[in-house]
Design a protein around this motif. Sequence first.
Motif, PDB file in Angstrom:
ATOM      1  N   GLY A 305       0.809  -1.220   0.065  1.00 42.82           N
ATOM      2  CA  GLY A 305       0.151  -0.100  -0.041  1.00 42.82           C
ATOM      3  C   GLY A 305       0.815   1.237   0.088  1.00 42.82           C
ATOM      4  O   GLY A 305       0.409   2.339  -0.148  1.00 42.82           O
ATOM      5  N   ARG A 306       1.888   1.180   0.469  1.00 35.36           N
ATOM      6  CA  ARG A 306       3.100   2.201   0.243  1.00 35.36           C
ATOM      7  C   ARG A 306       4.348   1.812   0.018  1.00 35.36           C
ATOM      8  O   ARG A 306       4.734   0.491   0.461  1.00 35.36           O
ATOM      9  N   LEU A 307       5.180   2.588  -0.541  1.00 37.40           N
ATOM     10  CA  LEU A 307       6.511   2.339  -0.825  1.00 37.40           C
ATOM     11  C   LEU A 307       7.469   3.124   0.002  1.00 37.40           C
ATOM     12  O   LEU A 307       7.099   4.372   0.098  1.00 37.40           O
ATOM     13  N   ASN A 308       8.524   2.310   0.516  1.00 36.62           N
ATOM     14  CA  ASN A 308       9.438   3.395   1.309  1.00 36.62           C
ATOM     15  C   ASN A 308      10.793   3.007   1.058  1.00 36.62           C
ATOM     16  O   ASN A 308      10.955   2.039   0.800  1.00 36.62           O
ATOM     17  N   THR A 309      11.648   4.200   1.064  1.00 35.94           N
ATOM     18  CA  THR A 309      13.123   3.850   0.652  1.00 35.94           C
ATOM     19  C   THR A 309      13.732   4.795   1.674  1.00 35.94           C
ATOM     20  O   THR A 309      13.346   5.786   2.017  1.00 35.94           O
ATOM     21  N   HIS A 310      15.025   4.399   1.944  1.00 38.55           N
ATOM     22  CA  HIS A 310      15.797   5.377   2.893  1.00 38.55           C
ATOM     23  C   HIS A 310      16.753   5.800   1.887  1.00 38.55           C
ATOM     24  O   HIS A 310      16.881   5.708   0.393  1.00 38.55           O
ATOM     25  N   THR A 311      17.432   7.103   2.179  1.00 34.60           N
ATOM     26  CA  THR A 311      18.492   7.607   1.166  1.00 34.60           C
ATOM     27  C   THR A 311      19.905   7.620   1.904  1.00 34.60           C
ATOM     28  O   THR A 311      20.551   8.653   2.026  1.00 34.60           O
ATOM     29  N   TYR A 312      20.234   6.843   2.587  1.00 31.30           N
ATOM     30  CA  TYR A 312      21.796   6.809   2.977  1.00 31.30           C
ATOM     31  C   TYR A 312      22.740   6.670   1.832  1.00 31.30           C
ATOM     32  O   TYR A 312      23.800   6.977   1.928  1.00 31.30           O
ATOM     33  N   GLY A 313      22.346   6.058   0.749  1.00 32.44           N
ATOM     34  CA  GLY A 313      22.825   6.322  -0.763  1.00 32.44           C
ATOM     35  C   GLY A 313      21.738   7.257  -1.432  1.00 32.44           C
ATOM     36  O   GLY A 313      20.534   6.907  -1.112  1.00 32.44           O
ATOM     37  N   THR A 314      22.197   7.869  -2.461  1.00 34.33           N
ATOM     38  CA  THR A 314      21.365   8.810  -3.051  1.00 34.33           C
ATOM     39  C   THR A 314      21.331   8.648  -4.665  1.00 34.33           C
ATOM     40  O   THR A 314      20.390   9.199  -5.037  1.00 34.33           O
ATOM     41  N   ASN A 315      22.081   7.749  -5.090  1.00 35.42           N
ATOM     42  CA  ASN A 315      21.808   7.318  -6.539  1.00 35.42           C
ATOM     43  C   ASN A 315      20.619   6.659  -6.815  1.00 35.42           C
ATOM     44  O   ASN A 315      19.998   6.028  -5.805  1.00 35.42           O
ATOM     45  N   GLY A 316      19.990   6.892  -7.956  1.00 34.28           N
ATOM     46  CA  GLY A 316      18.749   6.285  -8.006  1.00 34.28           C
ATOM     47  C   GLY A 316      17.321   6.821  -7.776  1.00 34.28           C
ATOM     48  O   GLY A 316      16.192   6.129  -7.868  1.00 34.28           O
ATOM     49  N   ARG A 317      17.498   8.033  -7.232  1.00 29.76           N
ATOM     50  CA  ARG A 317      16.188   8.572  -6.538  1.00 29.76           C
ATOM     51  C   ARG A 317      15.081   8.771  -7.631  1.00 29.76           C
ATOM     52  O   ARG A 317      13.889   8.216  -7.570  1.00 29.76           O
ATOM     53  N   SER A 318      15.431   9.052  -9.039  1.00 33.06           N
ATOM     54  CA  SER A 318      14.345   8.930 -10.135  1.00 33.06           C
ATOM     55  C   SER A 318      13.810   7.714 -10.207  1.00 33.06           C
ATOM     56  O   SER A 318      12.579   7.684 -10.650  1.00 33.06           O
ATOM     57  N   MET A 333      10.261   8.707   1.882  1.00 29.91           N
ATOM     58  CA  MET A 333      11.630   8.675   2.364  1.00 29.91           C
ATOM     59  C   MET A 333      11.499   8.545   3.760  1.00 29.91           C
ATOM     60  O   MET A 333      11.240   9.364   4.368  1.00 29.91           O
ATOM     61  N   SER A 334      11.565   7.290   4.194  1.00 29.05           N
ATOM     62  CA  SER A 334      11.354   6.770   5.479  1.00 29.05           C
ATOM     63  C   SER A 334      12.493   6.520   6.415  1.00 29.05           C
ATOM     64  O   SER A 334      12.012   6.355   7.821  1.00 29.05           O
ATOM     65  N   GLU A 335      13.624   6.954   6.352  1.00 25.82           N
ATOM     66  CA  GLU A 335      14.632   6.958   7.050  1.00 25.82           C
ATOM     67  C   GLU A 335      15.986   7.376   6.492  1.00 25.82           C
ATOM     68  O   GLU A 335      16.316   6.956   5.350  1.00 25.82           O
ATOM     69  N   VAL A 336      16.712   8.465   7.363  1.00 26.38           N
ATOM     70  CA  VAL A 336      18.006   8.856   7.062  1.00 26.38           C
ATOM     71  C   VAL A 336      18.553   9.701   8.111  1.00 26.38           C
ATOM     72  O   VAL A 336      17.665  10.275   8.677  1.00 26.38           O
ATOM     73  N   ASP A 337      19.790  10.012   8.315  1.00 25.55           N
ATOM     74  CA  ASP A 337      20.306  10.836   8.904  1.00 25.55           C
ATOM     75  C   ASP A 337      21.795  10.878   8.481  1.00 25.55           C
ATOM     76  O   ASP A 337      22.361   9.952   7.635  1.00 25.55           O
ATOM     77  N   LEU A 338      22.435  12.213   8.881  1.00 31.04           N
ATOM     78  CA  LEU A 338      23.845  12.238   8.594  1.00 31.04           C
ATOM     79  C   LEU A 338      24.800  12.796   9.833  1.00 31.04           C
ATOM     80  O   LEU A 338      24.186  13.495  10.262  1.00 31.04           O
TER      81      LEU A 338
END
Length: 674
Positions: A305-318, A333-338
């Motif tokens: 029902g929903r798609l979740n991704t993290h962005t610890y890596g940033t390639n392929g967002r599109s 975008m369900s999880e990241v921190d720096l």
Amino acid sequence: MLGTRRRPPGVARRRMRTALATSLAAVAALLAGGAASPPAAADPARAAAVVVPVRLDPGYQQAPFEGWGTALAWFANVTGGWPDAQRNRLADALYGAEGLGLTIARYNIGGGDSPETEPYMRAGAAVPGHWNRPGPETPDGWDPDDPDHWDSYADGNQRWWLKAAKARGADTFEAFSNSPPHFMTDSGLVSGAVDPTRDNLRPDQYERFAAYLAGALRRVQNSTGVTFASVSPVNEPGTAYWRAGGRQEGSHWSPGSQARMITALRAELDRSGLSTPIAAMDETDPDMFRANWDGYGSTVRSSIGRLNTHTYGTNGRSGARDIAKGAHTPLWMSEVDLGGTVPQSFTDMSPALDLAERITDDLTQLEPRAWVLWQAVEDYENMTPAHEDSNWGLIQTDFTPTRAATEPLRKNKKYWAMAQYSRFIRPGSRVIGTDDDHTLAAVRPGGQGAVVVHTNPTGSARTIALDLTGFRSVSSAPVQRYTTDATRNVHREADVSPTGKRLAVTLAPHSVTTLVVPGASGVDPERAAPAVGPRLLVNDHSGLALTAASAGVGSALVQRPPNRLDTAQQWTLTRSVPGDWSSTASYRVTNAGSGQALAVAGGELTLLPPDPSAQQQWMLSSSGDGHHTVINSATGTLLDVTGASTADGAPVGTYRPNTGRNQSWSFHADPAGG
């Protein structure tokens, strides 16, 4: 969500349009049109020499934003048991109206190690399980249908946080799992398998684990009054992070195992009378997300029902963005921190600028409905120079304090940078297009007014020249301005005023600035893209134009050298719903030579007589840089030059999102790109 995760290498910026050599005369004209004076400490001549033109495009509006949030693990497992005054201070700082105003909380359904296992996890990471063991020698006797085998009030600290967030206005809650209970695993530990490249859930435990998740979900809802909008059964499944004896819960899942788990959980939720949507698959980065999705069958995809991704890596967002659009399924975008690149600091702007750039890029390139931080409160002791010496979290406090009631709650500059976004871009806002890397913009709920957040990562003041001509109207109402930099925290600066549909503002070095433009509204259709009239669709990889090979119905589609006089290369895009300015608006794409419409039929790209069917409807995605992907509404596949060919006459078809430039197109009025 690995607390010691190395910082991913920097990703190339999506577009570089900063004007660094605008003449002083032009700058003076902009400043006369309403720019604020440069900060006193800045060199005015130097500030005036750097102008960044920024065009806002309200004709490209993302879906209504659902909000900002944080995962509750692990800090809630610690601080939810602190003295009432102290835990309420933290809750106010995150969810209160005078704090960050977060509206989303992700609750971690802990797996739980055996009581006989010597503690080995980092502070807060041993989230309690929801099971009662039938007996010390019979862990495999746990029966999800036996009420006595459940601890209905386990994990009281996280549950306190759910209620505290709700009391402060949070209205969206998600439950997620990092690992099954220890007695369902191969290793006997919730930290992962002995071999981190292998699954840890035993093959005979899928239905049992699904029953565990559904049962925990129901019990937490009943005890807190919170209703979960979704449940995520796997977390960062394709990585090799999770190994037996690691310092946090985690589990590897192959794509086939993910699919089986999603299917089992959907069946169990239905059996239990729970309509809670499943979110998947919370992968570490968008590229891995796409690889997992490509391995799912249609039945599994329809269970999500929903798609979740993290962005610890940033390639392929599109790719993740276009998968979600093609599947007509919301994306988070369900999880990241720096942690930043500097040692632990509560005054250095560098980590704050990094976080601001990540938020802007995620919202612009990924188009998520929500943006959720990994734990907003981090263990201060673990971040000290004696340990990680880093800047994870927005607030740092000791997770093992001598006296919790007086333990300092240390806000770093990331906290205030986050506030520049979360206090102003509220649920119901729609992120809009911009043509500048460092600028995020949104129209406010209801479409009246706009918010602009600009990050100046340089050591010099810069003037941004906002082009507001895309709006139908812009009044002269004062524009509010808020700044976070080395000495200020969301500080209200002097208001500025637009001149017509132009606004110039000079911003401090190393700063994040929010502008609230109350008088901007509507969309000027003459300024909206794609422009009216025939256009060439030029492939960004080959430089060749989409061409109907012949004039008849069912013509093959190929690429040819651009020729603005060739009607076989002329395409008109017509909105299916006039005035639909959403980023999921659909278009009919009609060939001028034949009058036929671009369509996908029988899995093939073709031309057909125009009709309203989904196979002739196309959506456009763009990051604001003039390049687009073109997505078929019926199939979710993208307009694609076969094999990424650069040859004259190469066939053009459709293919699943792959982030290649052979799926990227520009609309030209002539071969020169006009």
